[in-house]
Design a protein around this motif. Structure first.
Motif, PDB file in Angstrom:
ATOM      1  N   PRO A 163       0.660  -0.973  -0.032  1.00 13.35           N
ATOM      2  CA  PRO A 163       0.065   0.148  -0.093  1.00 13.35           C
ATOM      3  C   PRO A 163       0.795   1.352  -0.050  1.00 13.35           C
ATOM      4  CG  PRO A 163      -0.777  -1.566   1.742  1.00 13.35           C
ATOM      5  CD  PRO A 163       0.544  -2.115   1.021  1.00 13.35           C
ATOM      6  N   GLU A 164       0.087   2.224  -0.523  1.00 14.22           N
ATOM      7  CA  GLU A 164       1.100   3.565  -0.604  1.00 14.22           C
ATOM      8  C   GLU A 164       1.866   3.953   0.721  1.00 14.22           C
ATOM      9  OE1 GLU A 164       0.462   8.119  -2.679  1.00 14.22           O
ATOM     10  OE2 GLU A 164      -0.934   6.601  -2.632  1.00 14.22           O
ATOM     11  N   SER A 165       0.861   3.749   1.685  1.00 13.94           N
ATOM     12  CA  SER A 165       1.342   4.340   3.005  1.00 13.94           C
ATOM     13  C   SER A 165       2.736   3.595   3.536  1.00 13.94           C
ATOM     14  CB  SER A 165       0.344   4.301   4.082  1.00 13.94           C
ATOM     15  OG  SER A 165       0.125   2.867   4.091  1.00 13.94           O
ATOM     16  N   LEU A 166       2.865   2.173   2.867  1.00 14.63           N
ATOM     17  CA  LEU A 166       4.026   1.705   3.389  1.00 14.63           C
ATOM     18  C   LEU A 166       5.257   1.909   2.635  1.00 14.63           C
ATOM     19  CD1 LEU A 166       2.707  -1.825   4.472  1.00 14.63           C
ATOM     20  CD2 LEU A 166       3.494  -0.035   5.754  1.00 14.63           C
ATOM     21  N   VAL A 167       5.355   2.362   1.470  1.00  9.11           N
ATOM     22  CA  VAL A 167       6.231   2.705   0.569  1.00  9.11           C
ATOM     23  C   VAL A 167       7.352   3.511   1.197  1.00  9.11           C
ATOM     24  CG1 VAL A 167       7.131   4.040  -1.540  1.00  9.11           C
ATOM     25  CG2 VAL A 167       4.783   2.574  -1.588  1.00  9.11           C
ATOM     26  N   PRO A 168       7.087   4.668   1.830  1.00  8.39           N
ATOM     27  CA  PRO A 168       8.335   5.477   2.614  1.00  8.39           C
ATOM     28  C   PRO A 168       8.722   4.417   3.658  1.00  8.39           C
ATOM     29  CG  PRO A 168       6.016   6.295   2.948  1.00  8.39           C
ATOM     30  CD  PRO A 168       5.858   5.491   1.894  1.00  8.39           C
ATOM     31  N   VAL A 169       8.063   3.655   4.409  1.00  3.82           N
ATOM     32  CA  VAL A 169       8.133   2.779   5.371  1.00  3.82           C
ATOM     33  C   VAL A 169       9.485   1.734   4.961  1.00  3.82           C
ATOM     34  CG1 VAL A 169       7.724   1.217   7.375  1.00  3.82           C
ATOM     35  CG2 VAL A 169       6.190   3.184   6.500  1.00  3.82           C
ATOM     36  N   CYS A 170       9.131   0.987   3.748  1.00  7.40           N
ATOM     37  CA  CYS A 170       9.970  -0.006   3.422  1.00  7.40           C
ATOM     38  C   CYS A 170      11.250   0.653   2.852  1.00  7.40           C
ATOM     39  CB  CYS A 170       9.392  -0.721   2.065  1.00  7.40           C
ATOM     40  SG  CYS A 170       8.065  -1.717   2.706  1.00  7.40           S
ATOM     41  N   ARG A 223      12.594   2.211  16.867  1.00  5.79           N
ATOM     42  CA  ARG A 223      11.328   1.608  17.269  1.00  5.79           C
ATOM     43  C   ARG A 223      11.351   0.942  18.598  1.00  5.79           C
ATOM     44  NH1 ARG A 223      11.200   4.363  12.766  1.00  5.79           N
ATOM     45  NH2 ARG A 223       9.984   3.641  11.118  1.00  5.79           N
ATOM     46  N   THR A 224       9.917   0.726  19.178  1.00  4.15           N
ATOM     47  CA  THR A 224      10.180   0.299  20.389  1.00  4.15           C
ATOM     48  C   THR A 224       9.338  -1.195  20.545  1.00  4.15           C
ATOM     49  OG1 THR A 224       8.077   1.631  20.946  1.00  4.15           O
ATOM     50  CG2 THR A 224      10.064   2.380  21.415  1.00  4.15           C
ATOM     51  N   ARG A 225       8.748  -1.487  19.395  1.00  3.74           N
ATOM     52  CA  ARG A 225       7.948  -2.547  19.260  1.00  3.74           C
ATOM     53  C   ARG A 225       8.184  -3.693  17.918  1.00  3.74           C
ATOM     54  NH1 ARG A 225       2.172  -2.660  17.279  1.00  3.74           N
ATOM     55  NH2 ARG A 225       1.061  -4.409  17.968  1.00  3.74           N
ATOM     56  N   LEU A 226       8.111  -4.795  18.148  1.00  5.82           N
ATOM     57  CA  LEU A 226       8.216  -5.750  16.896  1.00  5.82           C
ATOM     58  C   LEU A 226       7.049  -6.205  16.558  1.00  5.82           C
ATOM     59  CD1 LEU A 226      11.454  -7.505  18.100  1.00  5.82           C
ATOM     60  CD2 LEU A 226      11.363  -5.648  16.732  1.00  5.82           C
ATOM     61  N   ILE A 227       6.620  -6.348  15.446  1.00  5.07           N
ATOM     62  CA  ILE A 227       5.324  -7.116  14.963  1.00  5.07           C
ATOM     63  C   ILE A 227       6.102  -8.263  14.123  1.00  5.07           C
ATOM     64  CG2 ILE A 227       3.338  -7.132  13.243  1.00  5.07           C
ATOM     65  CD1 ILE A 227       3.626  -4.091  13.703  1.00  5.07           C
ATOM     66  N   ALA A 228       5.469  -9.442  14.153  1.00  4.92           N
ATOM     67  CA  ALA A 228       5.868 -10.755  13.494  1.00  4.92           C
ATOM     68  C   ALA A 228       4.802 -11.478  13.292  1.00  4.92           C
ATOM     69  CB  ALA A 228       6.952 -11.531  14.393  1.00  4.92           C
ATOM     70  N   GLU A 229       5.102 -12.509  12.293  1.00  6.15           N
ATOM     71  CA  GLU A 229       4.243 -13.653  11.739  1.00  6.15           C
ATOM     72  C   GLU A 229       4.925 -14.959  12.173  1.00  6.15           C
ATOM     73  OE1 GLU A 229       7.318 -14.047   9.274  1.00  6.15           O
ATOM     74  OE2 GLU A 229       6.020 -12.323   9.592  1.00  6.15           O
ATOM     75  N   THR A 230       4.001 -15.969  12.389  1.00  6.12           N
ATOM     76  CA  THR A 230       4.754 -17.167  12.684  1.00  6.12           C
ATOM     77  C   THR A 230       3.755 -18.523  12.217  1.00  6.12           C
ATOM     78  OG1 THR A 230       6.166 -18.324  14.355  1.00  6.12           O
ATOM     79  CG2 THR A 230       4.170 -17.560  15.022  1.00  6.12           C
ATOM     80  N   GLY A 231       4.427 -19.548  11.911  1.00  4.21           N
ATOM     81  CA  GLY A 231       3.728 -20.689  11.539  1.00  4.21           C
ATOM     82  C   GLY A 231       3.986 -21.816  12.540  1.00  4.21           C
ATOM     83  N   ALA A 232       5.358 -22.277  12.425  1.00  5.13           N
ATOM     84  CA  ALA A 232       5.672 -23.490  13.569  1.00  5.13           C
ATOM     85  C   ALA A 232       5.691 -22.827  14.787  1.00  5.13           C
ATOM     86  CB  ALA A 232       6.789 -24.076  12.867  1.00  5.13           C
ATOM     87  N   GLY A 233       5.840 -21.277  14.918  1.00  2.00           N
ATOM     88  CA  GLY A 233       6.282 -20.717  16.246  1.00  2.00           C
ATOM     89  C   GLY A 233       7.657 -20.396  16.324  1.00  2.00           C
ATOM     90  N   GLN A 234       8.706 -20.965  15.629  1.00  2.00           N
ATOM     91  CA  GLN A 234       9.757 -20.851  16.074  1.00  2.00           C
ATOM     92  C   GLN A 234      10.328 -19.127  15.830  1.00  2.00           C
ATOM     93  OE1 GLN A 234      10.232 -23.947  17.845  1.00  2.00           O
ATOM     94  NE2 GLN A 234      12.482 -23.182  17.023  1.00  2.00           N
ATOM     95  N   GLY A 244      -0.974   0.422  10.243  1.00  2.21           N
ATOM     96  CA  GLY A 244      -1.513   1.516  11.201  1.00  2.21           C
ATOM     97  C   GLY A 244      -0.532   1.864  12.350  1.00  2.21           C
ATOM     98  N   VAL A 245       0.473   1.151  12.513  1.00  3.92           N
ATOM     99  CA  VAL A 245       1.532   1.629  13.469  1.00  3.92           C
ATOM    100  C   VAL A 245       2.949   1.782  13.320  1.00  3.92           C
ATOM    101  CG1 VAL A 245      -0.030   0.268  15.174  1.00  3.92           C
ATOM    102  CG2 VAL A 245       1.896  -1.051  13.938  1.00  3.92           C
ATOM    103  N   THR A 246       3.193   2.091  12.108  1.00  8.08           N
ATOM    104  CA  THR A 246       4.596   2.314  11.713  1.00  8.08           C
ATOM    105  C   THR A 246       5.346   3.135  12.425  1.00  8.08           C
ATOM    106  OG1 THR A 246       3.791   3.897  10.062  1.00  8.08           O
ATOM    107  CG2 THR A 246       3.953   1.607   9.249  1.00  8.08           C
ATOM    108  N   ASP A 247       4.643   4.227  13.302  1.00  9.53           N
ATOM    109  CA  ASP A 247       5.628   5.113  14.019  1.00  9.53           C
ATOM    110  C   ASP A 247       6.224   4.406  14.922  1.00  9.53           C
ATOM    111  OD1 ASP A 247       4.627   7.308  12.528  1.00  9.53           O
ATOM    112  OD2 ASP A 247       3.235   7.835  13.949  1.00  9.53           O
ATOM    113  N   ASP A 248       5.750   3.580  15.638  1.00  9.54           N
ATOM    114  CA  ASP A 248       6.498   2.977  16.848  1.00  9.54           C
ATOM    115  C   ASP A 248       6.918   1.392  16.670  1.00  9.54           C
ATOM    116  OD1 ASP A 248       4.197   1.817  17.341  1.00  9.54           O
ATOM    117  OD2 ASP A 248       4.168   2.026  19.389  1.00  9.54           O
TER     118      ASP A 248
END
Length: 397
Positions: free
Chosen positions: A31-38, A116-127, A192-196
């Motif tokens: 999305p356009e909002s993530l272009v500058p973040v990436c 940044r003060t917070r990590l976001i992650a996805e996981t499948g097997a949990g590792q 929605g949370v790219t600032d932190d």
């Protein structure tokens, strides 16, 4: 097996083009909002990776916290049974029990460097989730991990580990309720949370710079193994380098150490999640790559007994390596993976993760069929240990 001369191409597995492309694959479909973040992440990573201070801190954490270097273990009894020389790169012996910690420590340090003060992650097997929770606790960050509801149920031990480490685990109830949907939900939340918050991607997937960045953080596997093989093997380089592939980070890190050699690179996928073997070109989670799709071009559901391989595609650099013919990709059934896990356990006293067991299964099949001639040398990356799969093995054996 017919002999094919491997002619490595200069520049493979280096930095992608300016638009984050590996040939026709990769890019940044966000999305356009993530272009500058990436773009900010890419610039921050390039700056950090060129900084000896950042690299030194990461190397120290990999040594004193993660337990690197990991050993290269000869599989003596299984080698004798198969008539080959099988060497196991033991990522299962890292802290948290898989290769995921290599990448996460790097990205967590980068997140902190970016403020940044917070990590976001996805996981499948949990590792990856456990590794993210671990790095967050170590570096004083908060962590939120998105996990498909089905995977929450079948990986209850890792969910508990994440919770003990202080992470918030968010079950994802949409779609197939597995890794694909956890990734989609994590990316939607990130908008929605790219600032932190920093999105800590777990594999060589997603928009640029993640496929490149994750491969570089995992390159330590291949670099170590290259040095270890030089000391262990008369030829200095194995005939085959083998690793399991879901998104493909442990394979990418391993291949990076050998892509410029004569070694044949083999990625092993779950038959029900074989993006590199059976996929078509498409776009998912911000990148152009190979994905399982129906006749209408919709992404198909993947299936694997190994939650970490339950993904309908493959990282864009793997798609590129496949198209160039530099790496080949094979498939293994659930049943063969379970059998291989048990065989390795009883021959070598090592219970592998079911993900890694797919790579073991291919080696067994290829050796017993004669595809791997007697005396062949094989390096195989054991990406994780089997503690998390105990319940599944109890049900399937």
């Amino acid at each position: 097996m017919s002999e094919v001369q491997i002619r490595p191409r200069a520049g493979l597995m280096s930095e992608p083009t300016g638009r984050g492309r590996f040939g026709e694959f990769g890019g940044g479909y966000v999305p356009e909002s993530l272009v500058p973040v990436c773009r900010e992440v890419a610039e921050a990573f390039r700056d950090a990776w060129a900084d000896p201070g950042f690299r030194g801190t990461l190397d120290t954490l990999l040594a004193v916290h993660a337990g690197r270097p990991t050993p290269l273990t000869p599989a003596w009894r299984l080698s004798a049974e198969l008539g080959i020389t099988l060497l196991l790169k033991r990522e299962d012996l890292t802290h948290t029990g898989s290769h995921k910690i290599n990448n996460v420590l790097g990205q967590a340090l980068l997140a902190r460097r970016m403020g940044r003060t917070r990590l976001i992650a996805e996981t499948g097997a949990g590792q990856h989730g456990v590794a993210t929770a671990t790095a967050a606790a170590l570096l004083g960050l908060r962590a939120t991990v998105f996990m498909g509801e089905r995977d929450v149920e079948r990986q209850a031990l890792n969910v508990f580990r994440m919770t003990v480490l202080g992470a918030e685990v968010v079950p994802v109830t949409t779609g197939s309720r597995t890794l694909k949907d956890a990734t989609s939900q994590a990316m939607r939340h990130w908008v929605g949370v790219t600032d932190d918050s920093y999105y800590c991607v777990g594999s060589v997937v997603g928009p640029h710079p993640y496929p490149w960045m994750v491969r570089e953080f995992q390159r330590v596997i291949g670099d170590e193994a290259r040095r270890q093989c030089a000391a262990e093997l008369a030829s200095g380089v194995p005939d085959h380098v083998v690793a399991c592939v879901g998104g493909g980070s442990n394979a990418a890190g391993t291949f990076a150490g050998f892509v410029d050699t004569s070694a044949r690179l083999v990625g092993v996928e779950a038959l029900g999640g074989a993006g590199a073997s059976l996929g078509k070109v498409g776009v998912l989670h911000g990148a152009r790559s190979l994905f399982l799709q129906n006749d209408d071009g919709q992404i198909s559901e993947a299936h694997s007994v190994a939650a970490g391989l339950d993904y309908p595609g493959v990282g864009p650099e793997h798609a590129y390596l496949r198209d160039l013919g530099r790496a080949r990709y094979e498939t293994v059934t659930d049943a063969a993976a379970v059998d291989a896990a048990v065989r390795l356990a009883r021959a070598e006293g090592i219970i592998p993760a079911l993900e890694s067991a797919h790579a073991v299964a291919w080696v067994i099949r290829a050796a017993e069929s004669g595809e791997l001639p007697a005396g062949t040398t094989v390096l195989l990356t054991l990406s994780g240990r089997g503690d998390k799969d105990t319940t599944a093995l109890m049900e399937l054996m």
